[in-house]
Design a protein around this motif. Sequence first.
Motif, PDB file in Angstrom:
ATOM      1  N   VAL A 505       0.828  -1.199   0.000  1.00 21.66           N
ATOM      2  CA  VAL A 505       0.000   0.000   0.000  1.00 21.66           C
ATOM      3  C   VAL A 505       0.864   1.250   0.000  1.00 21.66           C
ATOM      4  CG1 VAL A 505      -1.682   1.349   1.298  1.00 21.66           C
ATOM      5  CG2 VAL A 505      -1.967  -1.128   1.083  1.00 21.66           C
ATOM      6  N   ALA A 506       1.932   1.245   0.845  1.00 20.80           N
ATOM      7  CA  ALA A 506       2.813   2.410   0.937  1.00 20.80           C
ATOM      8  C   ALA A 506       3.582   2.605  -0.354  1.00 20.80           C
ATOM      9  CB  ALA A 506       3.776   2.227   2.119  1.00 20.80           C
ATOM     10  N   VAL A 507       3.998   1.511  -0.988  1.00 16.94           N
ATOM     11  CA  VAL A 507       4.700   1.614  -2.275  1.00 16.94           C
ATOM     12  C   VAL A 507       3.786   2.266  -3.318  1.00 16.94           C
ATOM     13  CG1 VAL A 507       5.598   0.263  -4.210  1.00 16.94           C
ATOM     14  CG2 VAL A 507       6.305  -0.277  -1.881  1.00 16.94           C
ATOM     15  N   ARG A 514       4.240  10.859  -7.500  1.00 20.97           N
ATOM     16  CA  ARG A 514       5.055  11.468  -8.557  1.00 20.97           C
ATOM     17  C   ARG A 514       4.280  11.624  -9.872  1.00 20.97           C
ATOM     18  NH1 ARG A 514       7.578  10.712  -3.789  1.00 20.97           N
ATOM     19  NH2 ARG A 514       9.826  11.222  -3.908  1.00 20.97           N
ATOM     20  N   LEU A 515       3.009  11.293  -9.867  1.00 23.21           N
ATOM     21  CA  LEU A 515       2.234  11.282 -11.120  1.00 23.21           C
ATOM     22  C   LEU A 515       1.384  12.540 -11.278  1.00 23.21           C
ATOM     23  CD1 LEU A 515       0.942   7.592 -11.276  1.00 23.21           C
ATOM     24  CD2 LEU A 515       2.925   8.586 -12.433  1.00 23.21           C
ATOM     25  N   ARG A 516       1.075  12.841 -12.531  1.00 22.70           N
ATOM     26  CA  ARG A 516       0.114  13.901 -12.850  1.00 22.70           C
ATOM     27  C   ARG A 516      -1.286  13.279 -12.957  1.00 22.70           C
ATOM     28  NH1 ARG A 516       2.838  15.194 -18.396  1.00 22.70           N
ATOM     29  NH2 ARG A 516       2.619  12.910 -18.321  1.00 22.70           N
ATOM     30  N   ASP A 551      14.436   6.390  -6.356  1.00 22.82           N
ATOM     31  CA  ASP A 551      14.901   7.067  -5.142  1.00 22.82           C
ATOM     32  C   ASP A 551      13.860   7.004  -4.037  1.00 22.82           C
ATOM     33  OD1 ASP A 551      17.183   7.680  -6.532  1.00 22.82           O
ATOM     34  OD2 ASP A 551      16.535   9.736  -7.038  1.00 22.82           O
ATOM     35  N   ALA A 552      12.567   7.214  -4.400  1.00 23.85           N
ATOM     36  CA  ALA A 552      11.511   7.231  -3.391  1.00 23.85           C
ATOM     37  C   ALA A 552      11.339   5.880  -2.742  1.00 23.85           C
ATOM     38  CB  ALA A 552      10.197   7.676  -4.034  1.00 23.85           C
ATOM     39  N   CYS A 564      11.024  -1.360   7.055  1.00 26.70           N
ATOM     40  CA  CYS A 564      11.276  -2.231   5.895  1.00 26.70           C
ATOM     41  C   CYS A 564      11.997  -1.452   4.819  1.00 26.70           C
ATOM     42  CB  CYS A 564       9.956  -2.763   5.333  1.00 26.70           C
ATOM     43  SG  CYS A 564       8.983  -3.719   6.518  1.00 26.70           S
ATOM     44  N   ARG A 565      12.867  -2.152   4.092  1.00 25.42           N
ATOM     45  CA  ARG A 565      13.565  -1.545   2.963  1.00 25.42           C
ATOM     46  C   ARG A 565      13.432  -2.455   1.745  1.00 25.42           C
ATOM     47  NH1 ARG A 565      16.828   2.723   3.761  1.00 25.42           N
ATOM     48  NH2 ARG A 565      17.297   3.345   5.903  1.00 25.42           N
ATOM     49  N   VAL A 566      13.103  -1.833   0.618  1.00 25.65           N
ATOM     50  CA  VAL A 566      13.014  -2.558  -0.654  1.00 25.65           C
ATOM     51  C   VAL A 566      13.614  -1.671  -1.728  1.00 25.65           C
ATOM     52  CG1 VAL A 566      10.961  -3.919  -0.072  1.00 25.65           C
ATOM     53  CG2 VAL A 566      10.702  -1.652  -1.103  1.00 25.65           C
ATOM     54  N   GLY A 567      13.803  -2.253  -2.867  1.00 31.62           N
ATOM     55  CA  GLY A 567      14.249  -1.505  -4.035  1.00 31.62           C
ATOM     56  C   GLY A 567      13.266  -1.780  -5.163  1.00 31.62           C
TER      57      GLY A 567
END
Length: 615
Positions: A505-507, A514-516, A551-552, A564-567
């Motif tokens: 959900v957070a992702v 970042r979207l228009r 980056d986000a 938590c950390r993801v890429g």
Amino acid sequence: MALGELMSGAAQVAAISAQTAWAVFWLALVVACAVALGRRARWFPRVRGRVRLGGADDFRWREHEVLRHIMAATPSPLSFMDAGGRIRLANPAYEDMVGRSAEEIMGRTAVDVFPPEAAKALMHMDAQLLTSDGPAVLRQELRLEVQPGDVRDVVVTKELLRDAHGRTFGVVGVFTDVTETRRHMRELVENRNLLVSFIDTVPDLVFYKDAHGVYRSCNAAFAAFAGCAQEEVVGRSDYELFDESVASSFREQDSETLATMRPSLREVWVTRADGTPALMEAVKVPLLGAQGDLLGIVGISRDITRRRATETALRNAEDVYRNIFDNASEGLFSTSPQGRFLRVNRAMAELFGYDSPEEMVATVRNSGRDIFVHDEERKAMLERLVLEGVIRNMRFKARRRDGSVMWAGASLRGIRTEHGELVSIEGIISDITEYVEAVSEMEHRATHDHLTGLANRAVFEETLERMLAQSERSGERVAVLYMDLDGFKGINDTYGHQTGDTLLVAVGQRICSRLRRSDLAARLGGDEFAVLLWNVAGREAVASYAQDVVDALSRSFDCDDVTCRVGVSIGASICPDHGCDAQTLVRLADRALYRMKAEGKGGYRFADPEADAEE
């Protein structure tokens, strides 16, 4: 009016007869005086100047003058014809009638003075007189051509003149022009026949009674109702035509009309000739003569049985409608085209928070302002009603008395005049808030990912097709980005699915930030996401957005007290640089994604059609 005209016509005929009699009298007097004065005086030589005479000659001259003036003053054409058929005496009116002077008339016969047909008719009258025995007067009405082209209706009166020895010495003729009178009489007869025909074609019962209650005239409808011929009605009273109770009711109305000398109106049940009952509405008016004397009563009766039955049925239907309207569980209403409520039922008032229908009608002055949240919806409704007349299952946002908003469903019908003008609106309305929210939820679930709220794969594919079609028309660029999280499986296995769901959900939120508004983010399943960028400037703009997402998502996430950390690995394709159909763009973006995964993850890569071709 027709009766008065007929009486006037009769008076004219009587006047003509009297005028003719006086003319004959004066002409006979003139001729008699002429005979008494001797041969010289008989033919009335015209005296053009005064001559002073003495004795008997002076007396004769004075008598000539008197007789000449009498002839000249008589308005009817007069003539005297000797036994040989020659005209010996004629007054100026006669000269005007035939259009000839005295010199052209004297000593001539009818053949010389009149057109052939007129001369023949007059000579026939003369022959009838001259061949008869004893005193003879003959009167005939002839249609004479007195002058060429001038045809007249003329009453011709001729009388034999005899001397002291009984010898016939001539015929006196008087001509009375009755052309106009006959024309008026014909018009009167035509008008009377027209009036009779008109009254006979009227379906209402029309009749005339004298002051004693005896029928003197009626139309065909009245006779049929009474069950007899029109001539059988005349001369009979109500008691001879109807049963006693009905006849008594009729006579009571007659008495009321005559007592007040004003029109009266009554309704009475009668029995038709076929035995069926009928409700009659009778209007009676006193009929007065020219001098104000009472002639009788004129009446018009109408069978209103069917009308009364219809009125009763309508009242019953109105009672049923009123009962349904007042007790319906749905809101029912009627408004003016301007939005003023004319009538509402109790359910309608309660639906909008009013204590009674009366309070709602008195309080709501403008439904566009007080009921509709968006007044333009009411305006659109009015336009549809004008065009279509009926609106079914209309949906709009409505405002209650306390200011709260609900979804309202309504079906409406426009009420128009015979000229098509919209005069009111009737409808039924209900609160469909729960239904709308349920449908909205179902539609959202069908088009969105239930976990993240992002668009699902179906919406992603549909939107891509739409963007590409629009791009083909406008030349705008479209970018497709496929994303796959790096390290998500380890978090899911370590901390459980609930933490994994929170992370997804957070992702999704960071991707959307970042979207228009013109762009779209979707979750394709598991930890796979996709983004559509509309009208991108070029490769550099896509790269900038992709790097922002990388980056986000590289920053840590706080998921249920767990950090938590993801890429993320991203593959991108651009229309028209890499193709213009959805299948190609998706395939190239997907391969670019997995190439990025193979090269070390945590970044983005653009599609490479040549490399894909070599593989």
